[in-house]
Design an enzyme around this catalytic site. Structure first.
Site, PDB file in Angstrom:
ATOM      1  N   ASP A 181      14.441  15.775  -6.580  1.00 15.99           N
ATOM      2  CA  ASP A 181      14.524  16.089  -7.210  1.00 15.99           C
ATOM      3  C   ASP A 181      15.023  17.829  -7.164  1.00 15.99           C
ATOM      4  O   ASP A 181      15.276  18.721  -7.330  1.00 15.99           O
ATOM      5  CB  ASP A 181      13.938  16.368  -8.827  1.00 15.99           C
ATOM      6  N   HIS A 208      10.334  11.886 -13.694  1.00 18.51           N
ATOM      7  CA  HIS A 208      11.931  11.919 -13.375  1.00 18.51           C
ATOM      8  C   HIS A 208      13.016  10.988 -13.915  1.00 18.51           C
ATOM      9  O   HIS A 208      12.840   9.725 -13.688  1.00 18.51           O
ATOM     10  CB  HIS A 208      11.218  10.822 -11.911  1.00 18.51           C
TER      11      HIS A 208
HETATM   12  P1  NAD Z   1      19.650  -1.438  -3.569  1.00 21.75           P
HETATM   13  O1  NAD Z   1      19.703  -2.534  -5.098  1.00 21.75           O
HETATM   14  O2  NAD Z   1      20.543  -1.290  -2.403  1.00 21.75           O
HETATM   15  O3  NAD Z   1      18.375  -1.924  -2.838  1.00 21.75           O
HETATM   16  C1  NAD Z   1      16.878  -3.034  -3.500  1.00 21.75           C
HETATM   17  C2  NAD Z   1      15.995  -3.499  -2.773  1.00 21.75           C
HETATM   18  O4  NAD Z   1      15.018  -4.553  -3.483  1.00 21.75           O
HETATM   19  C3  NAD Z   1      16.969  -4.639  -2.358  1.00 21.75           C
HETATM   20  O5  NAD Z   1      17.116  -5.418  -0.978  1.00 21.75           O
HETATM   21  C4  NAD Z   1      16.063  -6.162  -3.458  1.00 21.75           C
HETATM   22  O6  NAD Z   1      16.148  -7.073  -2.236  1.00 21.75           O
HETATM   23  C5  NAD Z   1      15.160  -5.490  -2.544  1.00 21.75           C
HETATM   24  N1  NAD Z   1      14.022  -6.507  -3.691  1.00 21.75           N
HETATM   25  C6  NAD Z   1      13.991  -6.516  -5.993  1.00 21.75           C
HETATM   26  N2  NAD Z   1      12.979  -7.715  -5.671  1.00 21.75           N
HETATM   27  C7  NAD Z   1      12.584  -7.607  -4.665  1.00 21.75           C
HETATM   28  C8  NAD Z   1      10.713  -7.752  -4.866  1.00 21.75           C
HETATM   29  N3  NAD Z   1      10.783  -8.405  -5.783  1.00 21.75           N
HETATM   30  N4  NAD Z   1      10.129  -7.949  -3.252  1.00 21.75           N
HETATM   31  C9  NAD Z   1      10.972  -6.907  -2.547  1.00 21.75           C
HETATM   32  N5  NAD Z   1      12.153  -6.340  -2.614  1.00 21.75           N
HETATM   33  C10 NAD Z   1      12.834  -6.591  -4.049  1.00 21.75           C
HETATM   34  O7  NAD Z   1      18.662  -0.948  -4.574  1.00 21.75           O
HETATM   35  P2  NAD Z   1      18.423   1.023  -4.723  1.00 21.75           P
HETATM   36  O8  NAD Z   1      19.242   1.607  -4.320  1.00 21.75           O
HETATM   37  O9  NAD Z   1      17.959   0.958  -2.774  1.00 21.75           O
HETATM   38  O10 NAD Z   1      17.171   1.561  -5.171  1.00 21.75           O
HETATM   39  C11 NAD Z   1      16.129   0.900  -5.031  1.00 21.75           C
HETATM   40  C12 NAD Z   1      15.471   1.686  -6.361  1.00 21.75           C
HETATM   41  O11 NAD Z   1      14.842   2.988  -6.234  1.00 21.75           O
HETATM   42  C13 NAD Z   1      16.397   1.304  -7.534  1.00 21.75           C
HETATM   43  O12 NAD Z   1      15.202   1.618  -8.441  1.00 21.75           O
HETATM   44  C14 NAD Z   1      16.708   3.382  -8.533  1.00 21.75           C
HETATM   45  O13 NAD Z   1      16.945   2.811  -9.249  1.00 21.75           O
HETATM   46  C15 NAD Z   1      15.641   4.045  -6.953  1.00 21.75           C
HETATM   47  N6  NAD Z   1      15.965   5.193  -7.038  1.00 21.75           N
HETATM   48  C16 NAD Z   1      14.333   6.408  -7.454  1.00 21.75           C
HETATM   49  C17 NAD Z   1      14.843   7.562  -7.003  1.00 21.75           C
HETATM   50  C18 NAD Z   1      13.890   8.117  -7.249  1.00 21.75           C
HETATM   51  O14 NAD Z   1      14.714   9.764  -7.102  1.00 21.75           O
HETATM   52  N7  NAD Z   1      12.732   8.055  -7.421  1.00 21.75           N
HETATM   53  C19 NAD Z   1      16.518   7.311  -6.458  1.00 21.75           C
HETATM   54  C20 NAD Z   1      17.348   7.146  -6.350  1.00 21.75           C
HETATM   55  C21 NAD Z   1      16.940   5.976  -6.735  1.00 21.75           C
END
Ligand code: NAD
Length: 345
Positions: A181, A208
């Site tokens: 952000d 957030h």
């Molecule tokens: P993605 O689906 O590309 O990757 C997520 C990864 O998590 C995958 O590789 C999956 O295998 C893994 N995973 C699932 N369950 C798991 C477990 N029990 N143990 C370990 N790994 C596990 O998703 P992404 O685009 O990388 O996003 C990940 C998260 O980040 C989402 O929840 C998204 O909403 C969040 N996000 C947060 C922000 C922020 O500003 N805080 C910004 C963007 C995305």
């Protein structure tokens, strides 16, 4: 002939030393730390791990996911920077990943698709975050934990409750990473005012998700002036920026590259703080008594023990005070939802 050869050697030497010094200049000077990334094979996890591999203060980079980590680790391990990279896949291997970690960054979980709010991710991500937090509380209870997994407004309370249950809770060491952000606010305001983006810093407080994201444009450094409709439009663009990316990706996920950059910025600040650097300030969503809800994001002075000082809400304009008041009911609900979930986990 001899002169030509000499020129060639000195050119190579200069190029190499320039490459080395630019590497050192652009990275924080910290030492001997193990960083674990949970969800390391994902859209955020992979570029985040790549950026962390470039920090010379990281001596071990431990990658955990439920899939693909051997490949990601093998790939990153060929990069000529000091961090030793290890890959860990599946629950049987999480202990090795976490033991001895100084910092854990958690981007595990599903991202949004068009039309979804961050809260729509709760049903899937709450149990992922609870399970991983339990493992952290067991294997590296005093590591700094930075949570990226959404909805951050609920996942931070979930992790905190899990740590409490395990008897190892230290509120100064658990952070909801909201840096994206701040990064977005800096980028958008610099663009709108034609300023050098590398000199801009806009604090973003609250939470957030949507209206809980509160850019404090009145305290932007350097000073900028936004009033009336223009202030409202800029505030809303920052609040909805995640949705802008979700729509543009059209079903292929949410922000990954900008989030990896923002996550690495936050992790690098934690590394700096651990190494004793003074004056490290970042915003993050933490346990807090600055507002009428138990978790709130504000600027934090970071030190070797985590949050050294919460810098509080600071001076706000009337418009920003109203935004804080408006976000409290939603934050209250998201926090309570997370705490309730953790109680039954
Ligand atoms: P993605 O689906 O590309 O990757 C997520 C990864 O998590 C995958 O590789 C999956 O295998 C893994 N995973 C699932 N369950 C798991 C477990 N029990 N143990 C370990 N790994 C596990 O998703 P992404 O685009 O990388 O996003 C990940 C998260 O980040 C989402 O929840 C998204 O909403 C969040 N996000 C947060 C922000 C922020 O500003 N805080 C910004 C963007 C995305």
């Amino acid at each position: 002939m001899f002169f030509k050869a000499l020129c060639r050697i000195s050119k190579q030497t200069v190029a190499k030393s320039l490459a080395q010094s630019s590497r050192c200049l652009s990275l924080s000077a910290t030492n001997n730390k193990k960083v674990a990334v949970l969800g390391a094979s994902g859209g955020i996890g992979q570029p985040l791990s790549l950026l962390l591999k470039q920090n010379p203060g990281v001596t071990e980079l431990a990658l955990y996911d439920i899939m693909h980590t051997p490949g990601v680790a093998a790939d990153l391990s060929h990069i000529d920077t000091p961090a030793k990279v290890t890959g860990h896949m599946g629950e049987d291997e999480i202990a090795d990943c976490l033991k001895g970690a100084d910092i854990v960054i958690m981007p595990a979980g599903v991202p949004r698709k068009p039309g979804m709010t961050r809260d729509d991710l709760f049903n899937t991500n709450a149990s992922i975050v609870a399970g991983l937090s339990k493992a952290c509380a067991t294997h590296c209870p005093s590591a700094f934990l930075g949570i990226i997994s959404n909805p951050v407004n609920s996942t931070v309370p979930i992790a905190s409750e899990i740590y409490k249950k395990a008897g190892v809770y230290n509120p100064n060491r658990i952070f909801g990473i909201t840096s994206l952000d701040i990064v977005r606010a800096n980028a958008f305001i610099a663009e709108a005012r034609g300023l050098n983006v590398s000199t801009i810093n806009v604090p973003v407080i609250g939470g957030h998700a949507g209206i809980t994201i509160i850019p404090v444009i009145s305290r932007c450094s350097p000073k900028v002036s936004f009033e009336g409709d223009e202030l409202k439009a800029m505030t809303e663009r920052i609040q909805d920026a995640g949705t802008e990316v979700v729509k543009a990706k059209d079903g292929a996920g949410s922000a990954t590259l900008s989030m990896a950059y923002a996550g690495a910025r936050f992790a690098n600040s934690l590394l700096d703080a651990l190494a004793g650097k003074e004056g490290v300030v970042e915003c993050a969503f933490v346990r807090s008594d600055v507002a009428s809800v138990p978790y709130f994001s504000t600027q934090l002075l970071l030190g070797p023990e985590g949050v050294e000082k919460n810098l509080g809400l600071g001076e706000l304009s009337d418009y920003e005070k109203q935004l804080v008041d408006n976000c409290i009911p939603e934050l209250e609900k998201s926090i309570a939802k997370g705490e309730k979930f953790a109680a039954s986990f």
